[in-house]
Design an enzyme around this catalytic site. Structure first.
Site, short mmCIF file in Angstrom:
data_model
loop_
_atom_site.label_atom_id
_atom_site.label_comp_id
_atom_site.label_asym_id
_atom_site.label_seq_id
_atom_site.Cartn_x
_atom_site.Cartn_y
_atom_site.Cartn_z
N LEU A 24 0.84 -1.20 0.00
CA LEU A 24 0.00 0.00 0.00
C LEU A 24 0.88 1.25 0.00
CD1 LEU A 24 -2.71 1.39 0.22
CD2 LEU A 24 -2.77 0.83 2.64
N ASP A 41 10.60 5.54 6.03
CA ASP A 41 10.47 4.11 6.27
C ASP A 41 11.54 3.71 7.27
OD1 ASP A 41 9.62 1.48 6.15
OD2 ASP A 41 9.55 1.44 3.96
N LEU A 57 9.56 5.85 14.22
CA LEU A 57 8.58 6.80 14.76
C LEU A 57 8.75 6.99 16.27
CD1 LEU A 57 5.30 5.93 12.82
CD2 LEU A 57 7.05 7.63 12.29
N GLY A 94 2.15 4.90 9.22
CA GLY A 94 3.20 4.12 9.85
C GLY A 94 2.75 3.32 11.06
N GLY A 95 3.67 2.54 11.61
CA GLY A 95 3.41 1.75 12.81
C GLY A 95 3.03 0.33 12.48
N HIS A 138 -10.53 -1.94 12.66
CA HIS A 138 -10.35 -2.62 13.93
C HIS A 138 -10.58 -1.68 15.13
CE1 HIS A 138 -9.43 -6.10 11.68
NE2 HIS A 138 -8.48 -5.45 11.00
N TYR A 158 -4.13 -3.66 18.75
CA TYR A 158 -3.92 -2.84 17.56
C TYR A 158 -5.08 -1.87 17.37
CZ TYR A 158 -3.93 -1.90 12.51
OH TYR A 158 -3.98 -1.30 11.29
N SER A 202 -7.37 -3.04 2.58
CA SER A 202 -6.76 -2.48 1.38
C SER A 202 -5.67 -3.42 0.88
CB SER A 202 -6.20 -1.09 1.66
OG SER A 202 -6.15 -0.36 0.45
N ARG A 220 -15.02 -12.21 3.16
CA ARG A 220 -15.19 -10.96 3.91
C ARG A 220 -14.77 -9.76 3.07
NH1 ARG A 220 -11.54 -8.27 7.27
NH2 ARG A 220 -12.55 -6.66 8.55
#
Lengths: 265, 265, 265, 265, 265, 265
Positions: free
Chosen positions: B2, B21, B39, B59-60, B100, B123, B153, B161
């Site tokens: 992505l 990155d 980060l 990010g993350g 989520h 998360y 995505s 689903r």
């Protein structure tokens, strides 16, 4: 300009159309009856509204102006229209209300037709007056109304705000047509806006009017965005539904030349 | 993956794009500036966010994992991003939130953006943390945010689903673009989902973002339905918006090899 | 007629279809099993519902009629269907509910699936009975149901009301198909209506069923409007969702020949 | 101070009460077990939460402070508490959330427990984190929580804002008691406020907790109003539920000595 | 009569009270300043509103009457009041709105302050005009208003309707006092009604005004019920919040002597 | 037992009370007329309801039982009652509906009268049938109804659930009295519950009935809590409004001796 569009657009709906203006219209067609009339004149409006099947009320001051003009043209004038409907037993009215009846909502509010009014100007207050008056005439006298809150009805979108607020003339005419012909109107408040990508309001509660927009502003986006600067999201003119009306002070204030802004508009 | 899509998709929006990155990116284009950055490193993020017009924060950790990773990458890391925005006066952030954050709603709930959060994982909790943090940065510091709750995505839908949860890369890029360019964003929570037939949420409240989906999953339906068994409607993975995340136990639990599931995913 | 349409339309979904009617069906295909059955017969319905994967329940009286018929066919009969589902472990039922379960709402109400019921007839009351019964069978026994409130399912729209209330056979079949195949149904109430211009209800809460209408009534508008008089907006048959059912008195009343009206219908 | 009140107030509920603090408590009673514990210490919290029937979690930083303290005490510390509950099978937690989770709502908003969070500080964000985390622990692990959004719990109201925001110690204890003893708690968010005349929130959704306030601030009104100036309705500290927290800048900002304000408080 | 009550009741709030009426008041106290003033006179109202800290606006026609009177006294007059507040920098207004702004709701509707207006008379329309105007003056000019929709403020309840609609003078004064003294008013619409058993509206959204009723009508019930016939639930005067105003025709109608009804009232 | 209470409690309302039961009542007073009547007998109910001013309908099966009994006593029987009202022009009915019409809501849902029904038993389904039927008789025939959803009406609370669900006999009688005497009833659904501390529902929408509870369960709390074990919050009997009805299987199921439970009850 919108008036002329309506003349043409609504022609197929009636055998005879009576058109009222403050000055004469020189190019009347055979099926058009021209009436020179001030809405503030009670007797004239009683005449104007006699023997018609429906009223399309787009009259009165169309921009912010001094209170006396608002009071005479928009408040007293609209009262005369509704009195004409009542006395002459006209069962249905389509009224040009305005986004300025709810102009002080932020775009991200995504209000619907039941959200309390938040006018952005004396002009907007006069629009809420007629919405309220027409509700009375429905509840007490059984006269149906479509209060069409027109956002920006112009030949084409002219600035970044109109990329989301534009109502094409074709869509405006269609909306009025739906209001005149839908089997059951009751008292309905609807948002008049074309099928633009950005959708700042929830128009579900007007589903029974049967309007489906035909136009949107995508063809104009590139040019407008290239010609105009990026807006400040916190400027009142960007932040609120009412746009630059929210940047106006009171019409009596001299320090802000709001009439200049309107002229450009 | 992505990330690469976003690099390409957002290129037209800016003269120069700074990409961060954790490892080096070898194929940087002339208009791309690559920054290797954790980060969790405050000073590095302050540098990263200097002199930019907007931040796209994807990010993350991107899946359920142990709390320490969540705390460092997603919670502290996102705080650094918003501090970078505040200190460097970056007016707008698009943040990759997630389904989520509201994963424990049943499909038939048809929630909207104002429904209380119901995360389905640590998360997911970290996503609600950033949604809350960004609300503070809007109310107190005036930084606008789009919290885009991405459903699924991927290059294409991979299971039943995703027939309803898929957000095509093209639609994802368009959503981010809308978030960056819409005249007024404020603090907005939106559901990131293509125009699939099954519509499990009500996205009206993001109407002012101006997103219109271009893709849907119908071209993939027949193949996926023929290759996969009929789901059990009461299995947590079918019942809830969050899908298989709702079937996970706590990351510390050994008895359930949730990492295997994710690998397949 | 709708029954025959369903026979054809649902054929692709199953290897074998068991069809129940009160009289014999002479043209059964090899994959069709015909069962002559009164829904009021408990044992027969237990047989009828054995060894099936799903039930499509369109049986019972289809119009307003005397209470005894309603009680036997629609109330007791539907109870038998749900008992059959429970005893034979059939996990899902699609039930033909009706606009007449909410017939006394005015068109401008724009209700959604959670609005309290307002039946317009004993027939409508029986529909609300089954909606309530099926909710119990979901909450207590885990049987999923789609209660599809069919507005007007006819080969084509026949009057002005059907210009907004029509559900084409094709769309009806598609709705039933969605109900049978969507991954998670739970207990869902949905409005069965094609994509007509006038949208008198808000169907958002059935988004997880995945139905997208293919048809609308525009092709029929001109002819119907030219052949029928302008309706009175305050006539019960125009004012309310239930149409002419709202003009009926009690079935026992002799003074109003409601059966004549129905015959025309 | 509130801690000591809780020690006394909750004593009747349990044979043995385990009390945790960062420093020793010298006056422990026989039925009190004192544990010196940092909430940031995972192993210590696992010990702390072993063999208890319920947890009352009022720990962590109680005012706005730097992010590292918030992260360690309120975020990581509360995670440890919920992990302790999960691992030690403690079925219910009462958590001291805060008005500062929704501090940026204007008083006239009259929100309820389902309104989206609008924290007024990093402290407030940490409160929303725990509300979200506890929702996960309810949905996934079945641990019940009362998230009690305490407004102002002090021995007596100290300023004009507390005339509406005060929660007496007696009412606070009663609220915690209700949370611990009500038959069904699920995951509940409640507003902790005494029965003051001015009611700035709608607490209906906590009706199943069974709390009925015993106190109000009328006895303090005259003195406080005579000692303090009339507030400015548009000052952030008057306008918003969160009061003076809404006037704070970021804890890192040097130009505003928010710590001085707190000291006065 | 209510005016005299207010004079006495509000006396403790101010060192000096300026009282306006159309005719002279002979019994002025030392701390009362009497001003003879027509609200329709712009200059006089500018004078009237100079150098005051707050305005309590109970002026204008108090019953249904002809449109010209409504227009002059209630519409133009109230505009003058708000212009006086703006020009003279008066920060807060308490306005006597009326149940007749929402008179056409049925009792069982149980509306709240955000429900759309449904006036029952031209008088009621003028009340909605001022509610809208005051909203503009809040959003644009920062003047706070309490629009207190008084139901029936009389020395005691006089008929069966007043058993639920009565607002005692004492409660009326208290409501105005709360409006003048609550720390944050913003723009608030509230229902003015004592603590009667029958509660026909939901007043939650005015919780921040801090009003708590002291009176109710139970002491009057027995006498009134014994002296008056059982009402017809479907009579407009019983059915709607507005009572007998809903039974009035248009003030111009001769066939209905509505003025007689009012005289009895 | 409740029946006898009603006999005494409603006596002051009428000169003559006609009481119906399936068996004779030996202690009739002079102003009581005793009618032995099966509600399933159409002609008998027509007689029963002749020449009365109002009907209080508490008849039919009062607990879960087999479908045939439900169908005859509660469904057909209630239809007869409403037919009696229609044919004999009785304008108002108070009907004993039940919490079991909405028994499957969790306590923390805090529903109101407009929430969709969720019956917990065939008995509960029959209550929703009458609520729907009475709505029809209001909309079509103008007969007003109070559908009073009685929670637990017993001489005193008997278990922990009744600490919140109890409706004292005195409060029950008062509720019925209000239903019979309030000026405007329309079709109203109300929750029948005393003023207990724990408030599991929102009863605002019945405000126009004028009921104010006199009793609560606090006097019984200590004894009941000491005599009964702490409930499991996740047991169906604790979790749901309907209590132990939610733990019942189908009446036909042999494996669960639900009748034993009821006997204890």
């Amino acid at each position: 300009m919108l008036g002329n569009q309506l003349r043409q657009g609504l022609e197929p709906l009636a055998k005879q159309v009576r058109i009222s203006d403050r000055v004469d219209i020189s190019d009347a067609k055979p099926n058009e009856e021209i009436v020179i009339c001030e809405l503030g004149n009670y007797e004239a409006v009683m005449e104007l509204t006699r023997d018609v099947d429906a009223i399309v009320h787009f009259g009165g001051a169309a921009l912010e102006t001094d209170f006396e003009t608002i009071l005479e043209s928009n408040i007293r004038g609209s009262y005369h229209i509704y009195e004409g409907a009542r006395k002459n037993k006209v069962p249905r009215v389509v009224y040009a209300s305005s986004v300025h009846a709810i102009g002080y909502y932020e775009l991200e509010s995504i209000i619907d037709a039941d959200s309390p009014v938040r006018p952005d100007s004396l002009y907007g207050v006069s629009k809420t007056f007629v919405e309220s008056l027409s509700r009375l005439y429905w509840d007490k006298f059984g006269i149906e109304s479509l209060c069409l809150r027109i956002f920006s009805s112009f030949p084409e979108p002219k600035d970044r705000r109109m990329l989301w607020s534009w109502l094409s003339f074709r869509d405006c005419i269609q909306y009025v047509t739906c209001g005149l012909t839908t089997p059951r109107l009751g008292h309905t408040v609807a948002f008049g806006i074309s099928d633009n990508q950005l959708k700042p309001v929830d128009n579900r509660k007007a589903g029974h009017v049967g309007f489906q927009a035909l136009d949107n502003t995508e063809a104009f986006r590139q040019r407008i965005e290239s010609e105009t600067p990026t807006p400040d999201p916190n400027a009142a003119g960007t932040k609120f539904l009412g746009g630059w009306f929210c940047e106006l002070g009171h019409p009596d204030q001299e320090e802000k030349s709001w009439k200049d802004i309107m002229m450009w508009q």
